[in-house]
Motif scaffolding. Structure first.
Motif, PDB file in Angstrom:
ATOM      1  N   ASN A 159       0.853  -1.183   0.000  1.00 19.79           N
ATOM      2  CA  ASN A 159       0.000   0.000   0.000  1.00 19.79           C
ATOM      3  C   ASN A 159       0.891   1.236   0.000  1.00 19.79           C
ATOM      4  N   PRO A 160       0.875   2.010  -1.105  1.00 16.98           N
ATOM      5  CA  PRO A 160       1.809   3.138  -1.198  1.00 16.98           C
ATOM      6  C   PRO A 160       1.541   4.220  -0.154  1.00 16.98           C
ATOM      7  N   LEU A 161       0.288   4.298   0.285  1.00 14.67           N
ATOM      8  CA  LEU A 161      -0.080   5.354   1.224  1.00 14.67           C
ATOM      9  C   LEU A 161       0.608   5.192   2.569  1.00 14.67           C
ATOM     10  N   ILE A 162       0.570   3.976   3.098  1.00 22.54           N
ATOM     11  CA  ILE A 162       1.197   3.787   4.406  1.00 22.54           C
ATOM     12  C   ILE A 162       2.582   3.162   4.262  1.00 22.54           C
ATOM     13  N   LYS A 163       3.003   3.037   3.020  1.00 22.20           N
ATOM     14  CA  LYS A 163       4.349   2.575   2.704  1.00 22.20           C
ATOM     15  C   LYS A 163       4.678   1.224   3.318  1.00 22.20           C
ATOM     16  N   THR A 164       3.686   0.384   3.413  1.00 18.97           N
ATOM     17  CA  THR A 164       3.938  -0.965   3.886  1.00 18.97           C
ATOM     18  C   THR A 164       2.837  -1.875   3.341  1.00 18.97           C
ATOM     19  N   LYS A 165       2.951  -3.156   3.627  1.00 21.73           N
ATOM     20  CA  LYS A 165       1.938  -4.084   3.126  1.00 21.73           C
ATOM     21  C   LYS A 165       0.716  -4.043   4.038  1.00 21.73           C
ATOM     22  N   ALA A 166      -0.429  -3.774   3.461  1.00 27.11           N
ATOM     23  CA  ALA A 166      -1.639  -3.667   4.278  1.00 27.11           C
ATOM     24  C   ALA A 166      -2.563  -4.846   4.005  1.00 27.11           C
ATOM     25  N   GLN A 167      -3.446  -5.087   4.931  1.00 30.16           N
ATOM     26  CA  GLN A 167      -4.412  -6.167   4.755  1.00 30.16           C
ATOM     27  C   GLN A 167      -5.574  -5.684   3.898  1.00 30.16           C
ATOM     28  N   SER A 168      -6.272  -6.630   3.302  1.00 26.43           N
ATOM     29  CA  SER A 168      -7.385  -6.234   2.446  1.00 26.43           C
ATOM     30  C   SER A 168      -8.677  -6.857   2.961  1.00 26.43           C
ATOM     31  N   ALA A 169      -9.796  -6.246   2.602  1.00 28.35           N
ATOM     32  CA  ALA A 169     -11.095  -6.732   3.084  1.00 28.35           C
ATOM     33  C   ALA A 169     -11.552  -7.913   2.241  1.00 28.35           C
ATOM     34  N   LYS A 170     -11.740  -9.050   2.880  1.00 25.35           N
ATOM     35  CA  LYS A 170     -12.174 -10.258   2.185  1.00 25.35           C
ATOM     36  C   LYS A 170     -13.411 -10.800   2.876  1.00 25.35           C
ATOM     37  N   ALA A 171     -14.002 -11.779   2.271  1.00 29.21           N
ATOM     38  CA  ALA A 171     -15.099 -12.474   2.928  1.00 29.21           C
ATOM     39  C   ALA A 171     -14.919 -13.968   2.710  1.00 29.21           C
ATOM     40  N   LEU A 172     -15.305 -14.738   3.713  1.00 31.86           N
ATOM     41  CA  LEU A 172     -15.262 -16.183   3.580  1.00 31.86           C
ATOM     42  C   LEU A 172     -16.708 -16.670   3.537  1.00 31.86           C
ATOM     43  N   VAL A 173     -17.039 -17.390   2.479  1.00 31.50           N
ATOM     44  CA  VAL A 173     -18.414 -17.885   2.353  1.00 31.50           C
ATOM     45  C   VAL A 173     -18.404 -19.400   2.530  1.00 31.50           C
ATOM     46  N   MET A 174     -19.236 -19.880   3.431  1.00 25.28           N
ATOM     47  CA  MET A 174     -19.329 -21.318   3.674  1.00 25.28           C
ATOM     48  C   MET A 174     -20.611 -21.843   3.066  1.00 25.28           C
ATOM     49  N   MET A 175     -20.520 -22.931   2.336  1.00 26.15           N
ATOM     50  CA  MET A 175     -21.732 -23.581   1.815  1.00 26.15           C
ATOM     51  C   MET A 175     -21.612 -25.069   2.041  1.00 26.15           C
ATOM     52  N   ILE A 176     -22.577 -25.632   2.748  1.00 27.72           N
ATOM     53  CA  ILE A 176     -22.586 -27.075   2.930  1.00 27.72           C
ATOM     54  C   ILE A 176     -23.363 -27.685   1.762  1.00 27.72           C
ATOM     55  N   THR A 177     -22.710 -28.571   1.070  1.00 22.90           N
ATOM     56  CA  THR A 177     -23.309 -29.114  -0.149  1.00 22.90           C
ATOM     57  C   THR A 177     -23.193 -30.630  -0.147  1.00 22.90           C
ATOM     58  N   ALA A 178     -24.200 -31.285  -0.710  1.00 20.48           N
ATOM     59  CA  ALA A 178     -24.117 -32.733  -0.864  1.00 20.48           C
ATOM     60  C   ALA A 178     -23.048 -33.053  -1.903  1.00 20.48           C
ATOM     61  N   LEU A 179     -22.408 -34.195  -1.705  1.00 22.34           N
ATOM     62  CA  LEU A 179     -21.261 -34.543  -2.545  1.00 22.34           C
ATOM     63  C   LEU A 179     -21.624 -34.607  -4.027  1.00 22.34           C
ATOM     64  N   ASP A 180     -22.835 -35.094  -4.315  1.00 24.22           N
ATOM     65  CA  ASP A 180     -23.201 -35.256  -5.726  1.00 24.22           C
ATOM     66  C   ASP A 180     -23.457 -33.924  -6.444  1.00 24.22           C
ATOM     67  N   LYS A 181     -23.660 -32.860  -5.678  1.00 23.21           N
ATOM     68  CA  LYS A 181     -23.875 -31.560  -6.320  1.00 23.21           C
ATOM     69  C   LYS A 181     -22.592 -30.744  -6.375  1.00 23.21           C
ATOM     70  N   LEU A 182     -21.546 -31.302  -5.781  1.00 17.38           N
ATOM     71  CA  LEU A 182     -20.314 -30.536  -5.624  1.00 17.38           C
ATOM     72  C   LEU A 182     -19.763 -30.050  -6.957  1.00 17.38           C
ATOM     73  N   GLU A 183     -19.762 -30.957  -7.922  1.00 21.21           N
ATOM     74  CA  GLU A 183     -19.127 -30.618  -9.187  1.00 21.21           C
ATOM     75  C   GLU A 183     -19.816 -29.437  -9.871  1.00 21.21           C
ATOM     76  N   THR A 184     -21.150 -29.461  -9.861  1.00 20.95           N
ATOM     77  CA  THR A 184     -21.915 -28.354 -10.458  1.00 20.95           C
ATOM     78  C   THR A 184     -21.549 -27.043  -9.776  1.00 20.95           C
ATOM     79  N   LEU A 185     -21.520 -27.086  -8.441  1.00 24.65           N
ATOM     80  CA  LEU A 185     -21.233 -25.870  -7.680  1.00 24.65           C
ATOM     81  C   LEU A 185     -19.839 -25.343  -8.002  1.00 24.65           C
ATOM     82  N   MET A 186     -18.878 -26.262  -8.020  1.00 21.59           N
ATOM     83  CA  MET A 186     -17.497 -25.847  -8.285  1.00 21.59           C
ATOM     84  C   MET A 186     -17.387 -25.198  -9.657  1.00 21.59           C
ATOM     85  N   ASP A 187     -18.030 -25.816 -10.650  1.00 19.81           N
ATOM     86  CA  ASP A 187     -17.972 -25.264 -12.005  1.00 19.81           C
ATOM     87  C   ASP A 187     -18.550 -23.856 -12.042  1.00 19.81           C
TER      88      ASP A 187
END
Lengths: 330, 503
Positions: A159-187
């Protein structure tokens, strides 16, 4: 000092996760205390209701809480059943509970395989601004659920402003999925969010041992599947994540994701002039490929104990599939 | 549970206590006129509908806008554009604040026109603008809040030495008036966004609180400076409100167009800032722009409804209560009712709701919003009690209270954990909001009207000032309790030293 480490070795443990509406955690923590559980981490999260009218009115957001406990594997069914019957997780809109296997940290024999499970937990880490769109998109394709936890990313972005490496805003999304639907979801995810490209996001698939609140599926003849990587998880006091990351980075990890949580000490009781203080803790997760996982795991643990951090927790969850992890070229 | 449902429930439990207190007083010591009671009940219903809608709208629009603006500000490579942006933002959200215009008008009246009210509004807005910029720089550079605030307080002390003590009340009231229902969530989100985007090794924990506290000192300094160059002898009188004989419903609804206009003016700067930033900087998805616009609509409708409810239903009732209780000529009843009112209004204050939610989000719930609410209630309860005591005891001067409070605040800010210092400084402007203006102030006015030694004008000024400073102390004391409880817990866990995993 190594005695404490050995306490991991001797017990087979698993990770119990409960997702409920915001405000309900108090009752659950109370029950957990009665079960003899001594600590929990609670994360604030958001969910989205699939209702079309509410979506148009922009009123489809719900507030959730994610509770994380580490429990012994032999009590897994008992504890899960207890929570399920007490909080009626088998009825709709009450919440869900699930367990995930934990790789015991220092084994003589490195673990290569994990059990096949009927459900998987698909974790997607993307930019925070995209998270709600993401859940909307996946829900529009017929999938249900999707829990968004705010997170911070720590890839090396200067980050040029604070002249060091800064953290960024992320989100973690959890989805519980049945195994047989996994491939569709991943695609769907990989296509829509170009996960193959650098710095777009990470998708990881984690096995789920037991789940309540979703239809029961039994797999005939479960076979062992090869782990593609590990999700290293360290729970550290707030403000100390970066220190751990620096060390794991030297071993080949490219970054990590920090989830903000509060640590609930279930052994405390309030006094007349004092109250039970929940402290802020960070859950640092690093998803790594199998080849470097073991080394990093050892180092993380060593660090935790060298720094003599109170109530340290570090463990790893097997990863069945991982997409979007950068390879460290440094 | 759906957000909107939860908010309705939350607000119901927050507003009902006020209604209960008023009704209890009505049935016991101070029977109110029927018209007044009807107005109060209509007002309460407006609030019960408007506030949840407003809070939902804030979540959907004002807070995300604040975050997005911080994101685009931080894309700059040097500090200057950020400072300029901060000044523009602080200036534009303050100049639109209706409470500030009302205050400026009153100041002009009581100083017999020697203070130019338009100039005062502009100076205060500029002052807040500079302070918002300073607050942004503070977060980016990681300057400690307690040191910065102590320095600012010293400047205020120095300016106060040269000011008329009665004019001091005006200056501190201005600080409470600048932070309104729209600017509070916007500035909180802006500050949180900047803090989150500049987290780095060695400065990882949230440092987002404190901007409101810094911003409101801009108003104090601006008014004091303007006072230095003008005759500030408080000698004029305020024109009293003329009560018309109109039908109750007519009276209630006739104020709505005015409220609707004021609401539009307060909301507009934030929307314009968003649109400008959007054109230049962001590639937003259609969905998120749509949600922000829908949210802005909710915010507006909710704001108009609850402002109409509070203004139309609460002001006259509170004034009447104050007058009637004072006429019982038992000071202690007046003080106790004042304290009770101070306590029950805080959960219903929209800005307080926004702040406690922000605290919960930033600390993952480690600092419980209920605990913060309790500390604020105690603080404002004491504040209203002190305000009433000041009316009944002529020798108790405002500057005695303010000076003592400021010294305690400064000392405690070096003892309590960092985050509580930020929350404390923010809580002042947040506590002194719509409900202080529509319940506490009229109550004090009503009491002062009856008490012969009191002056409605002079004792009226300073009420907001006290409400804006006492919660700082109670929040800091809460921080102290947290610190001690945590130490105790750590000692205990060291003894047990459980390693790894249990169960």
């Amino acid at each position: 000092m190594m005695e404490t480490v050995s306490s991991y070795q001797n017990k087979k443990v698993c990770l119990l996760t409960i997702i409920v509406n915001r405000g309900k955690s108090k009752k659950i923590l109370h029950s957990a205390k009665n079960l003899g559980i001594t600590r929990a981490n609670v994360l604030l999260s958001e969910g989205m209701v699939g209702n079309h009218i509410l979506k148009i009115l922009a009123m489809n957001e719900t507030k959730k809480e994610v509770l994380i406990f580490i429990i012994r594997e032999e009590r897994e069914i008992e504890i899960l059943d207890y929570f399920t019957s007490k909080f009626h997780f088998n009825k709709p809109n009450t919440g869900i509970a699930f367990t995930m296997p934990i790789i015991t940290p220092i084994l003589d024999q490195p673990q290569k395989y994990t059990k096949q499970t009927a459900y998987v937990n698909v974790i997607t880490i993307i930019n925070e601004s995209l998270a709600e769109d993401f859940v909307d998109f996946v829900q529009s394709k017929g999938f249900i659920g999707g829990t968004i936890c705010k997170a911070r990313g720590t890839a090396n972005i200067f980050n040029p402003l604070i002249k060091t490496k800064a953290q960024s805003a992320k989100a973690l999304v959890m989805m519980i999925t049945a195994l047989d639907k996994l491939e569709t979801l991943m695609d769907l995810i990989l296509d829509k969010y170009n996960i193959h490209e650098e710095n777009t996001g990470i998708v990881a698939v984690l096995p789920v041992n037991q789940v309540t609140g979703l239809p029961h599926i039994i797999i005939d003849n479960p076979t062992d599947v090869i782990m593609k990587g590990q999700m290293l998880t360290a729970i550290v006091p707030a403000g100390q994540s970066e220190e751990f990351l620096q060390k794991t980075k030297t071993l080949g990890a490219t970054g990590g994701t920090i989830l903000h949580s509060r640590f609930c000490n279930l052994t405390e009781t309030a006094g007349l002039f004092s109250f039970v203080v929940d402290t802020e803790e960070e859950i640092l997760i690093t998803i790594v490929n199998e080849d470097i996982a073991e080394n990093i795991q050892k180092i993380t643990l060593k660090l935790i104990f060298e720094n003599q951090i109170e109530n340290p927790h570090a463990f790893a969850i097997p990863v069945l599939q991982a997409k979007g992890i950068r390879i460290n070229n440094e | 549970m759906l957000q909107i449902k939860e908010k309705f429930k939350e607000i119901f439990y927050a507003v009902i206590p006020i209604a209960v207190v008023v009704l209890l007083l009505h049935f016991t010591i101070t029977p109110l006129e029927k018209d007044l009671l009807i107005k109060f009940i209509i007002g309460t219903i407006f609030v019960l509908i408007g506030m949840p809608l407003f809070l939902l709208g804030v979540d959907l629009s004002i807070s995300p806008i604040g975050e997005k603006v911080s994101g685009s500000l931080l894309k700059n490579k040097s500090l200057w554009p950020i400072i300029l942006g901060g000044i523009i933002i602080g200036f534009s959200v303050t100049i639109a604040e209706p409470d500030l215009h009302i205050l400026a008008g009153q100041v002009k009246d009581i100083t017999l026109g020697s203070i130019n009210s338009n100039l005062m509004v502009i100076l205060v807005s500029v002052g807040v603008g500079f302070m918002v910029a300073l607050a942004l720089v503070r977060v980016i550079k990681g300057i400690r809040l307690n040191i910065l605030m102590t320095a600012i307080y010293l400047i205020i002390f120095a300016l106060a030495l040269f000011s008329d003590p009665e004019f001091l009340a005006v200056a501190f009231d201005a600080s409470g008036s600048t932070t309104g229902s729209i600017s509070v969530p916007f500035l909180l989100a802006l500050s949180a966004g900047v803090s989150n985007l500049t987290r780095r090794k060695g400065n990882e924990q949230t440092d987002s609180f404190g901007m409101l506290g810094i911003a409101s000192t801009g108003a104090i300094i601006a008014v004091l400076v303007q006072g230095l160059f003008n005759e500030t002898k408080v000698s004029g009188n305020l024109p009293m409100d003329v009560v018309s004989d109109q039908n109750v419903f007519k009276m209630f609804f006739s104020q709505i167009p005015q409220v609707a206009l004021e609401g539009l003016l307060t909301l507009l700067p934030v929307i314009i800032i968003f649109l400008i930033v959007n054109v230049f900087n962001l590639k937003e998805s259609k969905r998120s722009i749509r949600n922000i616009m829908v949210g802005a609509l909710y915010t507006y409708i909710g704001l108009v409804l609850f402002l109409a409810g509070f203004n139309g239903g609460f002001i006259d009732t509170s004034r009447q209560l104050g007058y009637q209780i004072a006429s019982l000529e038992k000071d202690w009843i007046l003080i106790i009712v004042g304290i009770i009112l101070g306590v029950v209004i805080i959960p219903a204050e929209p800005s307080v709701r926004v702040l406690t939610k922000q605290i919960e989000d930033e600390t993952a719930g480690a600092i419980n919003s209920k605990t913060v609410l309790i500390a604020l209630c105690v603080g404002v309860g004491i504040a209203v009690g002190l305000s009433i005591m000041r009316i009944t005891i002529p020798s108790l001067q405002l500057w005695h209270i303010i000076l003592a409070a400021m010294i305690i605040v400064i000392i405690l800010s070096f003892i309590v954990p960092k985050i509580f210092v930020g929350i404390a400084y923010d809580s002042g402007g947040v506590a002194a909001g719509t409900l202080t203006a529509t319940v506490v102030l009229p109550f004090a006015h009503g009491a002062a009207q009856y008490i012969p030694s009191a002056n409605v004008v002079i004792d009226g000024f300073g009420v907001i000032a006290i409400v804006a400073i006492t919660p700082l102390i109670t929040i800091e004391i809460m921080g102290l309790m947290y610190k001690m409880s945590m130490k105790k817990q750590q000692r205990k866990s060291k003894k047990i030293k459980q390693g790894g995993i249990e169960v």
